[in-house]
Design a protein around this motif. Structure first.
Motif, PDB file in Angstrom:
ATOM      1  N   LEU A 120      -3.197   1.810  -5.799  1.00  0.00           N
ATOM      2  CA  LEU A 120      -3.689   1.416  -4.028  1.00  0.00           C
ATOM      3  C   LEU A 120      -5.214   1.514  -3.882  1.00  0.00           C
ATOM      4  O   LEU A 120      -4.336   0.964  -2.942  1.00  0.00           O
ATOM      5  CB  LEU A 120      -3.707   3.150  -3.987  1.00  0.00           C
ATOM      6  CG  LEU A 120      -3.111   3.654  -2.403  1.00  0.00           C
ATOM      7  CD1 LEU A 120      -2.505   3.447  -1.433  1.00  0.00           C
ATOM      8  CD2 LEU A 120      -3.449   5.286  -2.664  1.00  0.00           C
ATOM      9  N   ASN A 121      -6.106   1.947  -4.574  1.00  0.00           N
ATOM     10  CA  ASN A 121      -7.071   1.234  -4.123  1.00  0.00           C
ATOM     11  C   ASN A 121      -7.559  -0.717  -4.352  1.00  0.00           C
ATOM     12  O   ASN A 121      -7.957  -0.999  -2.476  1.00  0.00           O
ATOM     13  CB  ASN A 121      -8.678   2.016  -4.327  1.00  0.00           C
ATOM     14  CG  ASN A 121      -9.941   1.860  -3.837  1.00  0.00           C
ATOM     15  OD1 ASN A 121      -9.640   1.562  -3.032  1.00  0.00           O
ATOM     16  ND2 ASN A 121     -10.728   0.533  -4.828  1.00  0.00           N
TER      17      ASN A 121
ATOM     18  N   SER B 148      -5.302  -2.885  -3.409  1.00  0.00           N
ATOM     19  CA  SER B 148      -4.185  -2.761  -2.372  1.00  0.00           C
ATOM     20  C   SER B 148      -4.872  -2.685  -0.893  1.00  0.00           C
ATOM     21  O   SER B 148      -4.589  -3.865   0.001  1.00  0.00           O
ATOM     22  CB  SER B 148      -2.868  -2.331  -2.824  1.00  0.00           C
ATOM     23  OG  SER B 148      -2.761  -1.487  -2.092  1.00  0.00           O
TER      24      SER B 148
ATOM     25  N   VAL C 292       0.976  -1.117  -0.080  1.00  0.00           N
ATOM     26  CA  VAL C 292       0.141  -0.012  -0.393  1.00  0.00           C
ATOM     27  C   VAL C 292       0.752   1.241   0.167  1.00  0.00           C
ATOM     28  O   VAL C 292       0.511   2.084  -1.174  1.00  0.00           O
ATOM     29  CB  VAL C 292      -1.038  -0.145   1.242  1.00  0.00           C
ATOM     30  CG1 VAL C 292      -1.520   1.450   1.474  1.00  0.00           C
ATOM     31  CG2 VAL C 292      -2.009  -1.131   0.570  1.00  0.00           C
TER      32      VAL C 292
ATOM     33  N   GLU D 100      -7.703   4.932   4.745  1.00  0.00           N
ATOM     34  CA  GLU D 100      -7.968   5.479   3.775  1.00  0.00           C
ATOM     35  C   GLU D 100      -8.239   7.549   3.387  1.00  0.00           C
ATOM     36  O   GLU D 100      -8.134   8.177   3.409  1.00  0.00           O
ATOM     37  CB  GLU D 100      -9.611   5.317   3.309  1.00  0.00           C
ATOM     38  CG  GLU D 100      -9.618   3.676   2.950  1.00  0.00           C
ATOM     39  CD  GLU D 100     -11.121   2.625   2.625  1.00  0.00           C
ATOM     40  OE1 GLU D 100     -12.034   3.483   3.538  1.00  0.00           O
ATOM     41  OE2 GLU D 100     -10.793   2.052   2.061  1.00  0.00           O
TER      42      GLU D 100
ATOM     43  N   LYS E 156       2.004   6.822  -6.839  1.00  0.00           N
ATOM     44  CA  LYS E 156       0.391   7.570  -7.156  1.00  0.00           C
ATOM     45  C   LYS E 156      -0.266   6.820  -8.633  1.00  0.00           C
ATOM     46  O   LYS E 156      -0.354   6.220  -9.034  1.00  0.00           O
ATOM     47  CB  LYS E 156       0.748   8.869  -8.295  1.00  0.00           C
ATOM     48  CG  LYS E 156       1.415   9.784  -7.400  1.00  0.00           C
ATOM     49  CD  LYS E 156       0.545  10.645  -6.989  1.00  0.00           C
ATOM     50  CE  LYS E 156       0.651  11.293  -4.921  1.00  0.00           C
ATOM     51  NZ  LYS E 156       1.706  11.448  -4.388  1.00  0.00           N
ATOM     52  N   SER E 157      -0.232   4.739  -7.577  1.00  0.00           N
ATOM     53  CA  SER E 157      -0.313   4.165  -8.414  1.00  0.00           C
ATOM     54  C   SER E 157      -1.755   3.657  -8.812  1.00  0.00           C
ATOM     55  O   SER E 157      -2.841   4.021  -8.012  1.00  0.00           O
ATOM     56  CB  SER E 157      -0.040   3.226  -8.116  1.00  0.00           C
ATOM     57  OG  SER E 157      -0.187   1.587  -8.217  1.00  0.00           O
TER      58      SER E 157
ATOM     59  N   ASN F  15       2.722   1.747  -3.456  1.00  0.00           N
ATOM     60  CA  ASN F  15       1.426   2.153  -4.685  1.00  0.00           C
ATOM     61  C   ASN F  15       1.184   3.884  -4.274  1.00  0.00           C
ATOM     62  O   ASN F  15       0.931   4.555  -5.310  1.00  0.00           O
ATOM     63  CB  ASN F  15      -0.177   1.653  -3.995  1.00  0.00           C
ATOM     64  CG  ASN F  15       0.187  -0.042  -5.003  1.00  0.00           C
ATOM     65  OD1 ASN F  15       1.478  -0.260  -5.156  1.00  0.00           O
ATOM     66  ND2 ASN F  15      -0.024  -1.041  -4.419  1.00  0.00           N
ATOM     67  N   TYR F  16       0.838   4.010  -2.551  1.00  0.00           N
ATOM     68  CA  TYR F  16       0.662   5.811  -2.209  1.00  0.00           C
ATOM     69  C   TYR F  16       2.194   6.564  -3.408  1.00  0.00           C
ATOM     70  O   TYR F  16       1.530   7.871  -3.654  1.00  0.00           O
ATOM     71  CB  TYR F  16       0.904   5.792  -0.948  1.00  0.00           C
ATOM     72  CG  TYR F  16       0.429   6.685  -0.343  1.00  0.00           C
ATOM     73  CD1 TYR F  16      -0.459   8.005  -0.169  1.00  0.00           C
ATOM     74  CD2 TYR F  16       1.496   7.671  -0.086  1.00  0.00           C
ATOM     75  CE1 TYR F  16      -0.498   8.793   0.071  1.00  0.00           C
ATOM     76  CE2 TYR F  16       1.594   8.654   0.082  1.00  0.00           C
ATOM     77  CZ  TYR F  16       0.250   9.741   0.436  1.00  0.00           C
ATOM     78  OH  TYR F  16       0.081  10.790   0.761  1.00  0.00           O
TER      79      TYR F  16
ATOM     80  N   LEU G 178      -4.660   8.245   3.490  1.00  0.00           N
ATOM     81  CA  LEU G 178      -4.055   7.742   2.153  1.00  0.00           C
ATOM     82  C   LEU G 178      -4.725   9.520   1.760  1.00  0.00           C
ATOM     83  O   LEU G 178      -4.337   9.404   0.422  1.00  0.00           O
ATOM     84  CB  LEU G 178      -4.590   6.429   1.315  1.00  0.00           C
ATOM     85  CG  LEU G 178      -4.347   5.279   2.302  1.00  0.00           C
ATOM     86  CD1 LEU G 178      -4.493   4.494   1.960  1.00  0.00           C
ATOM     87  CD2 LEU G 178      -2.640   5.282   2.003  1.00  0.00           C
TER      88      LEU G 178
END
Length: 419
Positions: free
Chosen positions: A60-61, A63, A49, A98, A56-57, A52-53, A101
Motif C-alpha cells: 500500500l505505501n 503504491s 492503491v 494518507e 491490507k497489502s 492494496n488498501y 488511508l
C-alpha cells in the motif's frame, strides 16, 4: 464564458502542461474555465492503491509513493525553484490521502473508491494552476466539490441541478482563468462523489449549462471526430459537423464520440461542443451542435471486437414469445451481459453481446435448460451509420458474415475472420 476540457493524455507530463499554456496563448484564456483530468494513468495507479488498501497489502505505501514520485518529477521539470509553494500544496494533498488511508472506517468499496481516486484530479489541477500563475496567467483554482452537488450514489452520482446551478452561477468569476477538476462532485455530507463514465466531459457540460457558456471545447490528440477508427480503417476522414441527435446515435452504437449525458445539458441550451487538437489548436476540429446531422455526409463506422453471437431457439419448435424474451433479458441483466444487437424470428432469437465479466458459461447453463443455444465467440460487430453498399462491402471483405440487420440509417453486420 468558454469551457475547455483537457484529459489525462494532454497533461501526462511537464511537456503536456507547457503545451496547455501554449494552447491558451493561441486561443485566449479570458472568461475561460478549464476542466482537467488526472495526469496520464494516475487514475489507474490510484485504483491499485484502492486494491492494496482492501487487500491490507504490504504494498500500500509503495503504491502511494510511486504516484507521489511521478507527480514530484513533473513539478521538478516545470519549476526552477525547488522551494516553490507548489511542492507544499501537493504534499498537503498527499498528506490528506494518507490520513484517509490510515483513519477510514467505512467498508463501502464505492465510497472508498471515490474518496481515493479523486486525488488524481485535485493534484493535477493544483500543479496546473501554480504553473499558469508562474508563467504569468492569473488563475482561480476551484474545488469542484464546492460547486457540483450530487446524491450519495458513489461512482455514478446524480447531479442536484438546482443547487449546482446556484453555486456555479454565483461563485465562478469571469475575466480570469478558472481551473477545476473533472469527474468529481460532493454529496450533502461533503463526501467526494464521482460522476461515472466520461465524467470529466460531463463536468464540462454541467459548467457550460450553469454558466450559459458560449461553447465547450474538448482538447484531444486528434484533429477532431473521425468517421472511423484509423486503427481499423485506412481512409478515416474528419467530420466537420455533427448534430446533437447524430452524436447521441453514434454513442449509442458504441462510438467514443461524446457520451450522451455530456450532450444532454448542452442540447437544452444549444451550446456548441467542439472537439479540437491540442497539437494544432488553430485547426477548426469538429463541431457538435444544432444543424445538419453530418457534414460531410460520410458513412460512419463503429467497431466492437470480442463479441459473442448467441442464437436461442425453442426446443419444441414453439414460438419465442414476449414472456420468453422478457426472461432472457432478465438473465442478461443478472449476469451483466451487454446487448448490442437483437434479431428475432418466430422460433429463434439472436443477440450480439459483450461478456465483459466472463459470465456467459454460467448463463449458458441456465439458458440451455429451456432453449437450444448456439453461439459464436470472438466475433466482430460493425455498425455503419448512413451506410452505402460500398461501405458494407468494405466491412464484409475477407470475412464470414454471420448476421446482417438493416434499418433506414443504420446497417449492423456481425462477422468472423476467415482463417
Amino acid at each position: 464564458m468558454r469551457v475547455f476540457k483537457f484529459g489525462g493524455a494532454s497533461v501526462k507530463d511537464a511537456d503536456g502542461i507547457k503545451n496547455v499554456y501554449d494552447v491558451l496563448q493561441k486561443v485566449g484564456y479570458e472568461d475561460v474555465i478549464l476542466v482537467v483530468s488526472a495526469m496520464g494513468k494516475t487514475t489507474n495507479a490510484l485504483e491499485v492503491v484502492i486494491k492494496n488498501y482492501f487487500d491490507k497489502s504490504t504494498e500500500l505505501n509503495s503504491s502511494v509513493q510511486e504516484i507521489k514520485k511521478y507527480h514530484n518529477q513533473i513539478i521538478l521539470d516545470l519549476f526552477e525553484d525547488e522551494k516553490h509553494e507548489v511542492f507544499e500544496a501537493v504534499e498537503a494533498q498527499f498528506s490528506e490521502l494518507e490520513y484517509f488511508l490510515a483513519h477510514n472506517k467505512s467498508p463501502n468499496y464505492n465510497f472508498v473508491y471515490d474518496q481515493i481516486v479523486s486525488f488524481g484530479e485535485l493534484i493535477s489541477t493544483t500543479i496546473l494552476s501554480h504553473y499558469m500563475n508562474f508563467r504569468g496567467i492569473q488563475t482561480q483554482w476551484l474545488d469542484v466539490r464546492n460547486f457540483i452537488k450530487t446524491n450519495a450514489n458513489y461512482r455514478d452520482a446524480e447531479v442536484d441541478w438546482d443547487t449546482t446551478q446556484q453555486l456555479i452561477s454565483k461563485n465562478v468569476k469571469p475575466k480570469i482563468l478558472n481551473i477545476t477538476q473533472g469527474f468529481l462532485g460532493a454529496d450533502e455530507n461533503n463526501f467526494t462523489t464521482t460522476l461515472g463514465r466520461e465524467g470529466s466531459d460531463y463536468t464540462a457540460g454541467i459548467f457550460a449549462y450553469c454558466l450559459n457558456a458560449e461553447s465547450v471545447t474538448i482538447w484531444k490528440d486528434v484533429p477532431g471526430v473521425m468517421n472511423a477508427d484509423p486503427r481499423y480503417f485506412e481512409n478515416a476522414s474528419l467530420l466537420n459537423q455533427i448534430s446533437y441527435r447524430e452524436a447521441i446515435e453514434l454513442a449509442f452504437y458504441g462510438a467514443t464520440v461524446i457520451h450522451p449525458k455530456t450532450l444532454q445539458p448542452l442540447q437544452k441550451k444549444e451550446i456548441p461542443l467542439y472537439v479540437k487538437s491540442f497539437i494544432n489548436p488553430l485547426l477548426k476540429g469538429t463541431c457538435v451542435s444544432k444543424g445538419v446531422d453530418l457534414e460531410p455526409q460520410y458513412p460512419c463506422f463503429i467497431v466492437k471486437r470480442d463479441q459473442l453471437l448467441i442464437s436461442l431457439s425453442s426446443i419444441d419448435f414453439s414460438f419465442i414469445m414476449e414472456e420468453n424474451i422478457s426472461e432472457i433479458f432478465a438473465l442478461f441483466h443478472q449476469f451483466k451481459i451487454k446487448v448490442n444487437l437483437i434479431q428475432n424470428s418466430a422460433i429463434s432469437f439472436s443477440v450480439c453481446v459483450e461478456d465483459k465479466f466472463e459470465n456467459f458459461n454460467e448463463l449458458n447453463a441456465i439458458l440451455s435448460k429451456k432453449f437450444k443455444v448456439d453461439y459464436n465467440e470472438n466475433v466482430t460487430l460493425y455498425t455503419i451509420r448512413h451506410f452505402t453498399e460500398q461501405a458494407a462491402e468494405t466491412v464484409e471483405e475477407n470475412k464470414a458474415v454471420l448476421l446482417k440487420q438493416v434499418s433506414r440509417e443504420t446497417m449492423q453486420i456481425v462477422t468472423k475472420e476467415i482463417k
